[in-house]
Write a protein that holds these residues in place. Structure first.
Motif, PDB file in Angstrom:
ATOM      1  N   LYS A   1       0.855  -1.201   0.000  1.00  0.00           N
ATOM      2  CA  LYS A   1       0.000   0.000   0.000  1.00  0.00           C
ATOM      3  C   LYS A   1       0.885   1.243   0.000  1.00  0.00           C
ATOM      4  CE  LYS A   1      -4.373   1.588   0.785  1.00  0.00           C
ATOM      5  NZ  LYS A   1      -5.543   1.275  -0.035  1.00  0.00           N
ATOM      6  N   CYS A   2       0.707   2.098  -0.996  1.00  0.00           N
ATOM      7  CA  CYS A   2       1.502   3.326  -1.062  1.00  0.00           C
ATOM      8  C   CYS A   2       1.091   4.280   0.058  1.00  0.00           C
ATOM      9  CB  CYS A   2       1.310   3.996  -2.423  1.00  0.00           C
ATOM     10  SG  CYS A   2       1.874   2.971  -3.800  1.00  0.00           S
ATOM     11  N   ASN A   3       2.023   5.111   0.475  1.00  0.00           N
ATOM     12  CA  ASN A   3       1.807   5.977   1.633  1.00  0.00           C
ATOM     13  C   ASN A   3       0.738   7.037   1.424  1.00  0.00           C
ATOM     14  OD1 ASN A   3       3.845   4.560   2.907  1.00  0.00           O
ATOM     15  ND2 ASN A   3       5.436   6.030   2.374  1.00  0.00           N
ATOM     16  N   TYR A   4       0.388   7.328   0.165  1.00  0.00           N
ATOM     17  CA  TYR A   4      -0.589   8.371  -0.155  1.00  0.00           C
ATOM     18  C   TYR A   4      -1.930   7.796  -0.599  1.00  0.00           C
ATOM     19  CZ  TYR A   4       1.014   6.961  -4.750  1.00  0.00           C
ATOM     20  OH  TYR A   4       1.348   6.191  -5.843  1.00  0.00           O
ATOM     21  N   CYS A   5      -2.030   6.475  -0.724  1.00  0.00           N
ATOM     22  CA  CYS A   5      -3.173   5.853  -1.401  1.00  0.00           C
ATOM     23  C   CYS A   5      -4.388   5.692  -0.484  1.00  0.00           C
ATOM     24  CB  CYS A   5      -2.760   4.483  -1.947  1.00  0.00           C
ATOM     25  SG  CYS A   5      -4.135   3.597  -2.724  1.00  0.00           S
TER      26      CYS A   5
ATOM     27  N   SER B   1      -1.511  16.438  -8.698  1.00  0.00           N
ATOM     28  CA  SER B   1      -0.975  17.093  -7.504  1.00  0.00           C
ATOM     29  C   SER B   1      -1.254  16.196  -6.304  1.00  0.00           C
ATOM     30  CB  SER B   1      -1.668  18.451  -7.313  1.00  0.00           C
ATOM     31  OG  SER B   1      -1.274  19.043  -6.108  1.00  0.00           O
ATOM     32  N   LEU B   2      -0.228  15.957  -5.475  1.00  0.00           N
ATOM     33  CA  LEU B   2      -0.395  15.072  -4.318  1.00  0.00           C
ATOM     34  C   LEU B   2      -1.443  15.642  -3.365  1.00  0.00           C
ATOM     35  CD1 LEU B   2       0.592  12.592  -2.655  1.00  0.00           C
ATOM     36  CD2 LEU B   2       2.149  14.158  -1.494  1.00  0.00           C
ATOM     37  N   LYS B   3      -2.438  14.825  -3.075  1.00  0.00           N
ATOM     38  CA  LYS B   3      -3.464  15.202  -2.104  1.00  0.00           C
ATOM     39  C   LYS B   3      -3.292  14.293  -0.895  1.00  0.00           C
ATOM     40  CE  LYS B   3      -8.402  16.084  -1.644  1.00  0.00           C
ATOM     41  NZ  LYS B   3      -9.751  15.813  -2.173  1.00  0.00           N
ATOM     42  N   ILE B   4      -3.115  14.892   0.257  1.00  0.00           N
ATOM     43  CA  ILE B   4      -2.894  14.095   1.462  1.00  0.00           C
ATOM     44  C   ILE B   4      -4.244  13.787   2.106  1.00  0.00           C
ATOM     45  CG2 ILE B   4      -1.813  14.055   3.749  1.00  0.00           C
ATOM     46  CD1 ILE B   4       0.342  15.958   2.457  1.00  0.00           C
ATOM     47  N   GLU B   5      -4.597  12.506   2.082  1.00  0.00           N
ATOM     48  CA  GLU B   5      -5.886  12.051   2.595  1.00  0.00           C
ATOM     49  C   GLU B   5      -5.747  11.559   4.035  1.00  0.00           C
ATOM     50  OE1 GLU B   5      -8.470  12.529   0.838  1.00  0.00           O
ATOM     51  OE2 GLU B   5      -7.844  12.569  -1.257  1.00  0.00           O
ATOM     52  N   GLU B   6      -6.818  11.728   4.811  1.00  0.00           N
ATOM     53  CA  GLU B   6      -6.781  11.411   6.252  1.00  0.00           C
ATOM     54  C   GLU B   6      -6.402   9.967   6.548  1.00  0.00           C
ATOM     55  OE1 GLU B   6     -10.196  12.540   8.516  1.00  0.00           O
ATOM     56  OE2 GLU B   6     -10.175  14.596   7.760  1.00  0.00           O
TER      57      GLU B   6
ATOM     58  N   THR C   1      -4.600   7.695   5.369  1.00  0.00           N
ATOM     59  CA  THR C   1      -3.403   7.161   4.729  1.00  0.00           C
ATOM     60  C   THR C   1      -2.212   7.362   5.647  1.00  0.00           C
ATOM     61  OG1 THR C   1      -2.842   9.283   3.679  1.00  0.00           O
ATOM     62  CG2 THR C   1      -4.281   7.805   2.436  1.00  0.00           C
ATOM     63  N   LYS C   2      -1.087   6.725   5.333  1.00  0.00           N
ATOM     64  CA  LYS C   2       0.127   6.910   6.134  1.00  0.00           C
ATOM     65  C   LYS C   2       0.553   8.375   6.120  1.00  0.00           C
ATOM     66  CE  LYS C   2       4.774   5.172   6.988  1.00  0.00           C
ATOM     67  NZ  LYS C   2       5.851   4.230   6.594  1.00  0.00           N
ATOM     68  N   PHE C   3       0.493   9.020   4.940  1.00  0.00           N
ATOM     69  CA  PHE C   3       0.839  10.436   4.856  1.00  0.00           C
ATOM     70  C   PHE C   3      -0.109  11.296   5.694  1.00  0.00           C
ATOM     71  CE2 PHE C   3       3.364  10.735   0.578  1.00  0.00           C
ATOM     72  CZ  PHE C   3       4.466  10.175   1.205  1.00  0.00           C
ATOM     73  N   GLY C   4      -1.390  10.932   5.712  1.00  0.00           N
ATOM     74  CA  GLY C   4      -2.371  11.661   6.520  1.00  0.00           C
ATOM     75  C   GLY C   4      -2.025  11.597   7.997  1.00  0.00           C
TER      76      GLY C   4
ATOM     77  N   SER D   1       5.033  15.211  11.267  1.00  0.00           N
ATOM     78  CA  SER D   1       6.265  14.728  10.628  1.00  0.00           C
ATOM     79  C   SER D   1       6.243  14.883   9.103  1.00  0.00           C
ATOM     80  CB  SER D   1       6.523  13.259  10.996  1.00  0.00           C
ATOM     81  OG  SER D   1       5.456  12.439  10.584  1.00  0.00           O
ATOM     82  N   LEU D   2       5.138  15.400   8.572  1.00  0.00           N
ATOM     83  CA  LEU D   2       5.033  15.687   7.140  1.00  0.00           C
ATOM     84  C   LEU D   2       4.439  17.082   6.968  1.00  0.00           C
ATOM     85  CD1 LEU D   2       3.703  13.418   4.299  1.00  0.00           C
ATOM     86  CD2 LEU D   2       2.789  15.713   4.582  1.00  0.00           C
TER      87      LEU D   2
END
Length: 380
Positions: A19-23, A194-199, A201-204, A211-212
């Motif tokens: 699973k990708c960090n942004y998916c 454009s990268l959208k950071i979703e809640e 997800t790892k990035f969220g 940390s991001l």
């Protein structure tokens, strides 16, 4: 409805190797052992919609995910054969499949081509391996090069590359390098998001913890404008907010969504719009299989679309296209004058330089493309 006798078909394959960090798509790792039952269920769902689709000609099929290329190619071949048995598939149907680098063997690609798949989308996301690692991708840019080479050897001309900008740590130079690389490979279609950071997800979660830090809007827009100009200069014309293609290689399936043509979605979590009704499927693999084992359609939500909803959708989806929306087409669809109906909205948007009206056509301006969501909200 436009082209009411024609429809698109979306087939969802929810399996991924990681699973990708942004998916935030409906995809799952560690569940590949469900594949056999899942594809048996897909065949049952195809049968259940035979009556609804008997008046339609299917002229696009899109196999998405997840990562459809992680499963054995035989599953994909059998599903396409089942669709041909039960539905009216046009002879020149555009059939697309999504894939990731490293999952496309020569044998698999040849099998896809022999089964009638004529368009392949390969996820690159970034050229720099350090950014791929940060995104949680499980391939290098060399794997992408190899996949494109193999796809061309198997006879694929219609190849799309997916890329992302606005990644934390990505410089404008990195972005330019990614674009240079894709153009050098001679790819006919590029989707640039454009990268959208979703809640969920790892990035969220990383953003929530501090940390991001998302990329500043100014850099994000600089990357976008550079891509628009650079790709246009290199023969990949922008035809939609995030999509660029050489002439004749625009994605016909995605145009179905943006032109409000009917489509049926099959598989876990898939969405559909048929005969002015929008509906979606059970999200989990297990829930989806359970419904079909009972001989039931795996419905999760179902909502009728009012006449005004359809007009609104035509406007905010159609304005995503650089060709814009047509007053003539609007009248043919809805028997209404678009310029009378949206007179005040058009005046407001024109005053803000977000749209341009030329004759019968309304298009987003360059500023409108940047602030597209503000424009779309006017029609919701």
């Amino acid at each position: 409805m436009l082209n009411k006798d024609r429809a698109g078909l979306y087939i969802h394959v929810p399996f991924c190797s990681s699973k990708c960090n942004y998916c935030d798509f409906n995809s799952y790792t560690g569940k590949i052992d469900h594949a056999d039952n899942y594809f048996k269920s897909l065949k049952k769902e195809i049968e259940l919609y035979k009556a609804e689709l008997r008046h339609y000609i299917i002229n696009t099929i899109f196999i998405g995910g997840g990562t459809p290329s992680v499963v054995n190619e035989q599953y994909i071949l059998e599903i396409l054969e089942k669709c041909r048995t039960e539905y009216n598939i046009s002879e020149n149907c555009e059939i697309s499949i999504e894939s990731n680098p490293g999952t496309l063997s020569n044998e698999k690609l040849k099998a896809y081509k022999n089964a009638g798949i004529n368009r392949i989308s390969i996820g690159l996301q970034a050229y720099q391996d350090k950014l791929l690692k940060y995104l949680g991708r499980c391939h290098s840019h060399k794997d992408f090069t190899e996949s494109v080479k193999n796809a061309k050897s198997a006879g694929f001309e219609n190849i799309n590359g997916d890329i992302i900008f606005g990644i934390p740590g990505q410089s404008l130079g990195d972005w330019k390098e990614t674009l240079d690389y894709l153009v050098s490979l001679g790819i006919n279609h590029i989707s640039a998001y454009s990268l959208k950071i979703e809640e969920e997800t790892k990035f969220g979660r990383m953003e929530e913890q501090g940390s991001l830090v998302p990329v500043e809007d100014e850099l994000d827009r600089e990357m976008y404008h550079y891509a628009v100009d650079y790709l246009n200069e290199n023969g990949l014309k922008q035809y939609e907010i995030s999509n660029f293609a050489k002439e004749g290689y625009e994605c016909k399936h995605n145009l179905i969504y943006w032109k409000c043509v009917d489509y049926l979605g099959l598989g876990a979590g898939a969405h559909s719009c048929l005969k002015n009704t929008r509906f979606s499927n059970q999200i989990s693999i297990e829930g989806y299989i359970d419904y079909l084992n009972r001989g039931e359609k795996p419905l999760y939500e179902k909502n009728p679309l009012e006449f005004t909803d359809k007009m609104s959708e035509y406007m905010f989806l159609g304005l995503r296209l650089t060709a814009g929306v047509s007053g003539k087409e609007f009248y043919e669809l809805f028997n209404r004058n678009m310029f009378t109906m949206y007179k005040d909205i058009f005046a407001r948007l024109e005053n803000k330089s977000l749209i341009k009206i030329t004759g019968d056509t309304v298009k987003l301006t360059r500023l409108g493309l940047d602030l597209a969501n503000q424009v779309f909200l006017e029609f919701v």
